[in-house]
Write an enzyme that holds these catalytic residues in place. Structure first.
Site, PDB file in Angstrom:
ATOM      1  N   CYS A  27     -14.783  21.245 -11.012  1.00  0.00           N
ATOM      2  CA  CYS A  27     -14.327  20.147 -11.419  1.00  0.00           C
ATOM      3  C   CYS A  27     -14.597  18.872 -10.668  1.00  0.00           C
ATOM      4  O   CYS A  27     -15.502  18.718 -10.341  1.00  0.00           O
ATOM      5  CB  CYS A  27     -12.574  20.446 -11.518  1.00  0.00           C
ATOM      6  SG  CYS A  27     -11.977  20.572  -9.728  1.00  0.00           S
ATOM      7  N   HIS A 553     -14.211  26.977  20.078  1.00  0.00           N
ATOM      8  CA  HIS A 553     -15.426  26.908  19.025  1.00  0.00           C
ATOM      9  C   HIS A 553     -16.531  26.239  19.916  1.00  0.00           C
ATOM     10  O   HIS A 553     -16.505  25.144  20.168  1.00  0.00           O
ATOM     11  CB  HIS A 553     -15.137  25.695  17.728  1.00  0.00           C
ATOM     12  CG  HIS A 553     -16.159  25.762  16.919  1.00  0.00           C
ATOM     13  ND1 HIS A 553     -17.284  25.242  16.937  1.00  0.00           N
ATOM     14  CD2 HIS A 553     -16.025  26.284  15.441  1.00  0.00           C
ATOM     15  CE1 HIS A 553     -18.136  25.386  15.985  1.00  0.00           C
ATOM     16  NE2 HIS A 553     -17.442  25.816  14.921  1.00  0.00           N
TER      17      HIS A 553
END
Length: 631
Positions: A27, A553
């Protein structure tokens, strides 16, 4: 500039590979996947990608929110998938595992999402024409006006053909045969025959089969029912036709049977259903016209959050095509979008954090123009009070719009850019009330958000030193008052704002700091449990015994290295104590391949806590206090 191909490759990898994708649409801001198994998708890894705003699962779809660049990423993914979707659909059983409600929403969304650009184009052309006529710059009897007007009408009148194409792809049938069925329902000869039958009173019939006097221009439900039926006829025709003549018999049987059943049964049933929906909306509009816009204005952010808002958008489109206007879905959506922008802009005005200010202002402007995902996921959901404020503002604005019977006469993404669709036969009256409703929604959301939003008790530009807590002798945490998180590696502490990755520096994932490691050994910063070890070994999720959820991380963008420089010593579910080895990284390899070793240490559930203090920007040893989190 975004590298669309790299983003596409990473997304495919993290949603479980090509074999796990059974369908994909997009979309204005989202990639909408139908996955065979949602559990194979790595949501956390996708959310950490540069270029991805967020991930949500709803309406039977796995939705990756990209933003305005979504079309480019979609094109790259479709190029990479090739004919894999067809192979996957041949053996796809994922729909059978979904609830009826999820399957319905998924079907409606998959059919309507691809055609929204055409509907938007038609609606915006109509809006521009209405504006030109209202200011007497163009005469609506002029030939130029008539030509541009029928250009705009084409998107609405031939809507059944557009829907036929996307419905065929959803139901797994031939899109060209489906469009031919749409052409049958719209054929000028059929329209003329219906008009003559109505005028003469003589019923239409195909032999002994009666044909209902209905025309299907701008209709929605009849073609969806017809293509759904056609998908079964085509499969049966293909299964039972002799192999040597399938090329002729399959399209012959499919069109002949589907065309007749559509004209005799499915078309009339769909026509009646469509008119019934419109009649129900008209009834509500006459008796409680304020109710639906108020509810839509209030709850629409939650629908967008789950991706189920496309389940109600067709109702607004159906209203425009059957009664000529929409007084509920679109107007309520307008109030909601403007309110989300107001709530986000209030945060931007009040915050002292430069990164949050920039994000809140840009997301707020985008929201009032009709695209709310950046504001919803970047600001409103993140801080919660702006979300509540936007819902309050949207409900109040929707109530005003409903009480004054505001109507929109064409489709388009509700926002400031599409306000001309509210120009009607009464001149500017309807538009003025639409603008007032939008202004009320904005003002209420802005004021409530400004009052409720509280800056966290932390100055990001001046990192607090922890004095006695950083004493070399300090080894124990103080669980009664706070949670202590220790450094997982030797290195240099830096604030999040200096990390060259917007996902971390903007605190979209959580609060914490970064470490530039001196060696490759990373140890547990807490006593707790390993919640997740990423497949590419570059990141580990932990949950401490006292409730802190942490993400370590290692490096920036190192997910692309496929695990090569990492050796992991733990697995999901393992118990660890402070100082236990978690993983080892080859820092030289990371640097040689062009990546940074900067390691964010993030508390992902900080919203449940009050304060956080970070070690100063200096060298630190593994096991020394790094973060102190107040409960």
């Amino acid at each position: 500039m975004m590298d669309y191909k790299k983003i596409a490759e990473e997304i495919i990898h993290h949603v479980g590979g090509k074999e796990n994708v059974s369908n994909l649409t997009h979309c204005a801001t989202r990639l909408r996947f139908n996955l065979k198994d949602n559990k194979k998708a790595d949501r956390s890894a996708i959310e950490q990608m540069i270029g991805v705003v967020g991930v949500t699962v709803g309406g039977g779809q796995y939705q990756v929110i990209i933003g305005s660049e979504v079309r480019h990423v979609y094109n790259e993914i479709m190029s990479l998938l090739g004919n894999q979707l067809e192979k996957n659909n041949d053996s796809n059983e994922s729909d059978e595992k979904k609830s009826i409600g999820a399957r319905f929403l998924d079907t409606i969304s998959s059919i309507f999402t691809p055609i929204l650009p055409a509907i938007t184009a038609s609606g915006m052309i109509k809006a521009v024409l209405a504006l030109l006529v209202a200011f007497h710059w163009v005469d609506n009897t002029a030939q130029a006006y008539q030509i541009i007007n029928f250009m705009a009408d084409a998107g609405f009148y031939f809507l059944p053909i557009l829907l036929a194409n996307s419905a065929a792809k959803k139901f797994g049938s031939n899109p060209y045969l489906a469009m031919m069925v749409g052409g049958i329902l719209l054929h000028p000869n059929f329209v003329s025959m219906v008009a003559a039958s109505i005028e003469s009173g003589e019923a239409l019939s195909l032999g002994f089969l009666p044909i209902y006097n209905a025309t299907y221009g701008s209709s929605v439900v009849p073609i969806i029912l017809s293509v759904w039926f056609m998908s079964y006829i085509e499969k049966y025709a293909d299964r039972y036709s002799p192999k040597m003549i399938k090329f002729f018999t399959v399209p012959l049987i499919t069109i002949l049977v589907t065309g007749i059943v559509s004209l005799v049964v499915l078309g009339p049933v769909g026509y009646i259903i469509g008119n019934g929906i419109a009649a129900g909306i008209t009834f509500l509009d006459l008796h409680v016209g304020w109710l639906v816009p108020m509810v839509i204005g209030g709850v629409f952010p939650l629908l967008v959050l789950t991706g189920t808002h496309y389940g109600i958008i067709p109702i607004g489109a159906n209203n425009i095509m059957t009664v000529g206007y929409d007084a509920m879905i679109g107007p309520g959506n307008l109030a909601s979008n403007i309110a989300q922008g107001g709530a986000s802009l209030a945060v931007g005005l009040k915050t002292k954090d430069r990164a949050i200010k920039e994000l809140a202002v840009s997301a707020g402007i985008t929201a009032v123009c009709g695209i709310t995902e950046p504001a919803l996921f970047g600001i409103n959901m993140r801080f919660k009070t702006p979300l509540y404020s936007s819902m309050i503002g949207g409900a109040v604005g929707g109530l005003f719009i409903g009480l004054f019977g505001v109507k929109r006469y064409a489709s388009g993404s509700p926002g400031l850019m599409t306000l001309p669709v509210y120009i009607g036969e009464d001149g500017f009256r309807n538009l003025i009330f639409a603008c007032l409703g939008a202004a009320i929604a904005f003002a209420v959301a802005f004021v409530v958000s400004f009052v409720l939003y509280k800056e966290k008790n932390i100055e990001k530009d001046t990192i607090e030193e922890l004095d006695t807590l950083l004493d070399d002798q300090y080894t124990e945490s103080n669980p009664a008052n706070s949670i202590s998180i220790f450094s997982p590696a030797d290195g240099k502490v830096i604030p999040l704002t200096e990390i060259k990755d917007a996902a971390f520096s903007s605190e979209a994932i959580g609060k914490g700091c970064g470490i530039i490691p001196e060696n490759g050994l990373f140890v547990s910063p807490v006593d707790g449990t390993v919640e997740m070890v990423f497949e590419t070994k570059h990141a580990i999720g932990l949950k401490s015994d006292n409730g802190a959820e942490l993400l370590i991380h290692v490096g920036l963008d190192t997910v692309k290295m496929g695990g090569k420089p990492f050796e992991v010593f733990v697995a999901s579910g393992d118990r660890v104590k402070k100082g236990d080895p978690l993983l080892k990284a080859d820092l030289e390899m990371i640097i040689d391949e062009g990546y940074e070793t900067t390691t964010p240490i993030i508390m992902t559930n900080f919203d449940g806590f009050s304060t956080i203090k970070t070690a100063p920007k200096q060298d630190i040893l593994a096991g020394k206090l790094l973060l102190e989190v107040g409960k």
